[in-house]
Write a protein that holds these residues in place. Structure first.
Motif, PDB file in Angstrom:
ATOM      1  N   LYS A 148       0.820  -1.219   0.000  1.00  0.00           N
ATOM      2  CA  LYS A 148       0.000   0.000   0.000  1.00  0.00           C
ATOM      3  C   LYS A 148       0.852   1.266   0.000  1.00  0.00           C
ATOM      4  O   LYS A 148       0.312   2.380  -0.065  1.00  0.00           O
ATOM      5  N   LEU A 149       2.159   1.088   0.056  1.00  0.00           N
ATOM      6  CA  LEU A 149       3.054   2.241   0.134  1.00  0.00           C
ATOM      7  C   LEU A 149       2.982   3.062  -1.152  1.00  0.00           C
ATOM      8  O   LEU A 149       3.152   2.544  -2.253  1.00  0.00           O
ATOM      9  N   ARG A 150       2.723   4.358  -0.991  1.00  0.00           N
ATOM     10  CA  ARG A 150       2.635   5.267  -2.133  1.00  0.00           C
ATOM     11  C   ARG A 150       3.743   6.313  -2.130  1.00  0.00           C
ATOM     12  O   ARG A 150       4.075   6.869  -3.174  1.00  0.00           O
ATOM     13  N   SER A 151       4.324   6.574  -0.957  1.00  0.00           N
ATOM     14  CA  SER A 151       5.353   7.611  -0.848  1.00  0.00           C
ATOM     15  C   SER A 151       6.491   7.097   0.030  1.00  0.00           C
ATOM     16  O   SER A 151       6.254   6.636   1.156  1.00  0.00           O
ATOM     17  N   LEU A 152       7.726   7.174  -0.501  1.00  0.00           N
ATOM     18  CA  LEU A 152       8.888   6.668   0.226  1.00  0.00           C
ATOM     19  C   LEU A 152      10.029   7.676   0.125  1.00  0.00           C
ATOM     20  O   LEU A 152      10.489   8.016  -0.974  1.00  0.00           O
ATOM     21  N   HIS A 153      10.476   8.169   1.280  1.00  0.00           N
ATOM     22  CA  HIS A 153      11.535   9.178   1.355  1.00  0.00           C
ATOM     23  C   HIS A 153      12.796   8.544   1.933  1.00  0.00           C
ATOM     24  O   HIS A 153      12.822   8.155   3.097  1.00  0.00           O
ATOM     25  N   LEU A 154      13.847   8.478   1.120  1.00  0.00           N
ATOM     26  CA  LEU A 154      15.114   7.855   1.536  1.00  0.00           C
ATOM     27  C   LEU A 154      16.308   8.763   1.244  1.00  0.00           C
ATOM     28  O   LEU A 154      17.440   8.295   1.119  1.00  0.00           O
ATOM     29  N   ALA A 155      16.087  10.045   1.132  1.00  0.00           N
ATOM     30  CA  ALA A 155      17.164  10.976   0.791  1.00  0.00           C
ATOM     31  C   ALA A 155      18.200  11.060   1.910  1.00  0.00           C
ATOM     32  O   ALA A 155      17.903  10.851   3.093  1.00  0.00           O
ATOM     33  N   ASN A 156      19.436  11.386   1.501  1.00  0.00           N
ATOM     34  CA  ASN A 156      20.533  11.620   2.444  1.00  0.00           C
ATOM     35  C   ASN A 156      20.741  10.435   3.382  1.00  0.00           C
ATOM     36  O   ASN A 156      20.705  10.556   4.602  1.00  0.00           O
ATOM     37  N   ASN A 157      20.960   9.279   2.756  1.00  0.00           N
ATOM     38  CA  ASN A 157      21.355   8.082   3.483  1.00  0.00           C
ATOM     39  C   ASN A 157      22.654   7.566   2.870  1.00  0.00           C
ATOM     40  O   ASN A 157      23.406   8.356   2.289  1.00  0.00           O
ATOM     41  N   GLU A 158      22.934   6.277   2.970  1.00  0.00           N
ATOM     42  CA  GLU A 158      24.205   5.743   2.476  1.00  0.00           C
ATOM     43  C   GLU A 158      24.001   4.555   1.538  1.00  0.00           C
ATOM     44  O   GLU A 158      24.817   3.633   1.495  1.00  0.00           O
ATOM     45  N   PHE A 159      22.922   4.595   0.755  1.00  0.00           N
ATOM     46  CA  PHE A 159      22.652   3.512  -0.187  1.00  0.00           C
ATOM     47  C   PHE A 159      23.648   3.554  -1.351  1.00  0.00           C
ATOM     48  O   PHE A 159      23.744   4.550  -2.056  1.00  0.00           O
ATOM     49  N   GLU A 160      24.356   2.456  -1.556  1.00  0.00           N
ATOM     50  CA  GLU A 160      25.213   2.294  -2.727  1.00  0.00           C
ATOM     51  C   GLU A 160      24.500   1.478  -3.801  1.00  0.00           C
ATOM     52  O   GLU A 160      24.743   1.661  -4.994  1.00  0.00           O
ATOM     53  N   ASP A 161      23.644   0.585  -3.369  1.00  0.00           N
ATOM     54  CA  ASP A 161      22.859  -0.254  -4.279  1.00  0.00           C
ATOM     55  C   ASP A 161      21.385   0.096  -4.138  1.00  0.00           C
ATOM     56  O   ASP A 161      20.887   0.288  -3.018  1.00  0.00           O
ATOM     57  N   PHE A 162      20.715   0.161  -5.271  1.00  0.00           N
ATOM     58  CA  PHE A 162      19.285   0.439  -5.264  1.00  0.00           C
ATOM     59  C   PHE A 162      18.556  -0.776  -4.680  1.00  0.00           C
ATOM     60  O   PHE A 162      18.704  -1.885  -5.198  1.00  0.00           O
ATOM     61  N   PRO A 163      17.786  -0.608  -3.594  1.00  0.00           N
ATOM     62  CA  PRO A 163      17.112  -1.758  -2.968  1.00  0.00           C
ATOM     63  C   PRO A 163      16.131  -2.426  -3.937  1.00  0.00           C
ATOM     64  O   PRO A 163      15.177  -1.783  -4.388  1.00  0.00           O
ATOM     65  N   PRO A 164      16.343  -3.690  -4.290  1.00  0.00           N
ATOM     66  CA  PRO A 164      15.483  -4.339  -5.283  1.00  0.00           C
ATOM     67  C   PRO A 164      14.030  -4.456  -4.869  1.00  0.00           C
ATOM     68  O   PRO A 164      13.136  -4.456  -5.728  1.00  0.00           O
ATOM     69  N   ASP A 165      13.763  -4.539  -3.565  1.00  0.00           N
ATOM     70  CA  ASP A 165      12.378  -4.665  -3.109  1.00  0.00           C
ATOM     71  C   ASP A 165      11.529  -3.456  -3.494  1.00  0.00           C
ATOM     72  O   ASP A 165      10.309  -3.567  -3.647  1.00  0.00           O
ATOM     73  N   ILE A 166      12.178  -2.306  -3.657  1.00  0.00           N
ATOM     74  CA  ILE A 166      11.419  -1.110  -4.022  1.00  0.00           C
ATOM     75  C   ILE A 166      10.727  -1.307  -5.368  1.00  0.00           C
ATOM     76  O   ILE A 166       9.599  -0.837  -5.584  1.00  0.00           O
ATOM     77  N   CYS A 167      11.375  -2.015  -6.270  1.00  0.00           N
ATOM     78  CA  CYS A 167      10.828  -2.226  -7.615  1.00  0.00           C
ATOM     79  C   CYS A 167       9.592  -3.121  -7.614  1.00  0.00           C
ATOM     80  O   CYS A 167       8.937  -3.276  -8.649  1.00  0.00           O
ATOM     81  N   LEU A 168       9.275  -3.694  -6.460  1.00  0.00           N
ATOM     82  CA  LEU A 168       8.095  -4.552  -6.340  1.00  0.00           C
ATOM     83  C   LEU A 168       6.920  -3.831  -5.695  1.00  0.00           C
ATOM     84  O   LEU A 168       5.858  -4.427  -5.509  1.00  0.00           O
ATOM     85  N   LEU A 169       7.107  -2.559  -5.368  1.00  0.00           N
ATOM     86  CA  LEU A 169       6.033  -1.772  -4.740  1.00  0.00           C
ATOM     87  C   LEU A 169       5.188  -1.128  -5.835  1.00  0.00           C
ATOM     88  O   LEU A 169       5.388   0.027  -6.214  1.00  0.00           O
ATOM     89  N   GLU A 170       4.234  -1.870  -6.332  1.00  0.00           N
ATOM     90  CA  GLU A 170       3.515  -1.485  -7.549  1.00  0.00           C
ATOM     91  C   GLU A 170       2.674  -0.223  -7.402  1.00  0.00           C
ATOM     92  O   GLU A 170       2.335   0.416  -8.401  1.00  0.00           O
ATOM     93  N   ASN A 171       2.314   0.152  -6.178  1.00  0.00           N
ATOM     94  CA  ASN A 171       1.481   1.337  -5.975  1.00  0.00           C
ATOM     95  C   ASN A 171       2.290   2.586  -5.629  1.00  0.00           C
ATOM     96  O   ASN A 171       1.708   3.646  -5.369  1.00  0.00           O
ATOM     97  N   LEU A 172       3.613   2.469  -5.654  1.00  0.00           N
ATOM     98  CA  LEU A 172       4.457   3.603  -5.300  1.00  0.00           C
ATOM     99  C   LEU A 172       4.294   4.735  -6.310  1.00  0.00           C
ATOM    100  O   LEU A 172       4.343   4.518  -7.517  1.00  0.00           O
ATOM    101  N   GLU A 173       4.100   5.948  -5.787  1.00  0.00           N
ATOM    102  CA  GLU A 173       3.918   7.129  -6.638  1.00  0.00           C
ATOM    103  C   GLU A 173       5.044   8.136  -6.480  1.00  0.00           C
ATOM    104  O   GLU A 173       5.325   8.903  -7.405  1.00  0.00           O
ATOM    105  N   PHE A 174       5.686   8.149  -5.312  1.00  0.00           N
ATOM    106  CA  PHE A 174       6.727   9.138  -5.011  1.00  0.00           C
ATOM    107  C   PHE A 174       7.922   8.420  -4.395  1.00  0.00           C
ATOM    108  O   PHE A 174       7.770   7.678  -3.427  1.00  0.00           O
ATOM    109  N   LEU A 175       9.111   8.636  -4.970  1.00  0.00           N
ATOM    110  CA  LEU A 175      10.333   8.038  -4.439  1.00  0.00           C
ATOM    111  C   LEU A 175      11.457   9.068  -4.452  1.00  0.00           C
ATOM    112  O   LEU A 175      11.803   9.615  -5.504  1.00  0.00           O
TER     113      LEU A 175
END
Length: 306
Positions: free
Chosen positions: A159-186
């Motif tokens: 049900k996640l539609r908005s996900l804020h992950l700015a200013n962290n230390e991600f080197e790899d794009f989290p693959p699970d995010i690509c499975l959040l079909e209802n996401l509108e804002f990243l």
């Protein structure tokens, strides 16, 4: 009074003093927190009285915000307030920045009615898997922490539609995010990303994708299939060319709202940055013309038709 009519009454007053002991290693801040933060189940009423339903951003929603010392040791009783819809555990003022959340309590999984979870500007290095049990979450704010991965099972948050992950230390794009079909804002700006997975195109409902201030060297061709995108910021990366079908992204607002965060700060040569600043129609004309006639690099910054 005087004489026989005068008498004296002596009253013995007994005062019992109650004492309690505290761990010797408690500092002043912890001591103050120990004394004034509600702890018992009966104090759940104290927190229920703090529930706000008038926040203009979430009007009508049951919101609880923890502040100051409470962030150092979240009272467990709040996880018994099952009706909570919004939980804000983010320090909001500079004066509160001495008190930050170091870990998300596992008991948070009991708040199954949560729609919004705000954890910005703490010192979180990871999230517990229990967060993935919050199946009614629609918005999650995790910016300004030190995260470099998401917990296993994050894709359950459908049900996640908005996900804020700015200013962290991600080197790899989290693959699970690509499975959040209802996401509108990243928002994954200001991280250490070097590539995007081709599966990002699975996010068919995404309208805002913020990726500026990373280390991206290219965009996957599949991004051209994300035709619902209205806002794409890829400035301050290491991108030197755009995918050939980039002109398909006709809903991008680059024509009306071009800012430096959109594209500036990249070593772009194909198309040149001057073309990109003119918006998607100009980019499409350049790429289409190059496809028909073949591009030719005439100097370090300019491509021309042959």
């Amino acid at each position: 009074m005087s004489g026989n009519n005068c008498f004296t009454i002596l009253i013995k007053v007994s005062v019992t003093v109650h004492t309690f002991s505290l761990p010797l290693d408690l500092d002043a801040m912890a001591l103050s927190h120990y004394m004034y933060t509600p702890r018992s189940t009966s104090d759940i009423k104290t927190f229920r009285l703090r529930i706000d339903t008038d926040d203009p951003l979430f009007r009508g929603k049951k919101k609880l915000k923890m502040t100051g010392r409470e962030l150092g040791d979240i009272p467990k009783v709040i996880f018994q307030i099952h009706e909570l819809e919004i939980l804000d555990l983010s320090p909001e003022r500079e004066s509160c920045l001495n008190y930050k959340l170091l870990a998300v309590p596992r008991g948070i999984c009991k708040l199954t009615n949560l729609n919004v979870l705000i954890l910005d500007t703490n010192e979180l290095r990871e999230l517990p898997e229990e967060v993935c049990q919050l199946l009614n979450l629609e918005s999650m704010a995790l910016s300004n922490n030190t995260l470099d991965h998401l917990p296993k099972g994050f894709d359950k948050l459908q049900k996640l539609r908005s996900l804020h992950l700015a200013n962290n230390e991600f080197e790899d794009f989290p693959p699970d995010i690509c499975l959040l079909e209802n996401l509108e804002f990243l928002d994954m700006s200001d991280n250490e990303l070097t590539t995007l997975p081709g599966s990002i195109s699975n996010l068919k409902n995404l309208h805002t994708l913020l990726l500026f201030l990373n280390k991206l060297t290219a965009l996957p061709d599949s991004i051209c299939d994300m035709e619902e995108l209205h806002c794409l910021w890829i400035g301050s990366n290491n991108i030197n060319r755009l995918p050939q079908n980039f002109g398909k992204l006709r809903n991008l607002d680059w024509n009306e709202r071009y800012t430096s965060s959109v594209m500036d700060g990249n070593p772009l040569t194909y198309p040149p940055i001057e073309i990109c600043r003119q918006g998607i129609p100009a980019i499409d004309r350049f790429l289409t013309s190059s496809t028909l006639n073949g591009p030719k690099l005439v100097n370090n910054n300019t491509w021309a038709k042959t």
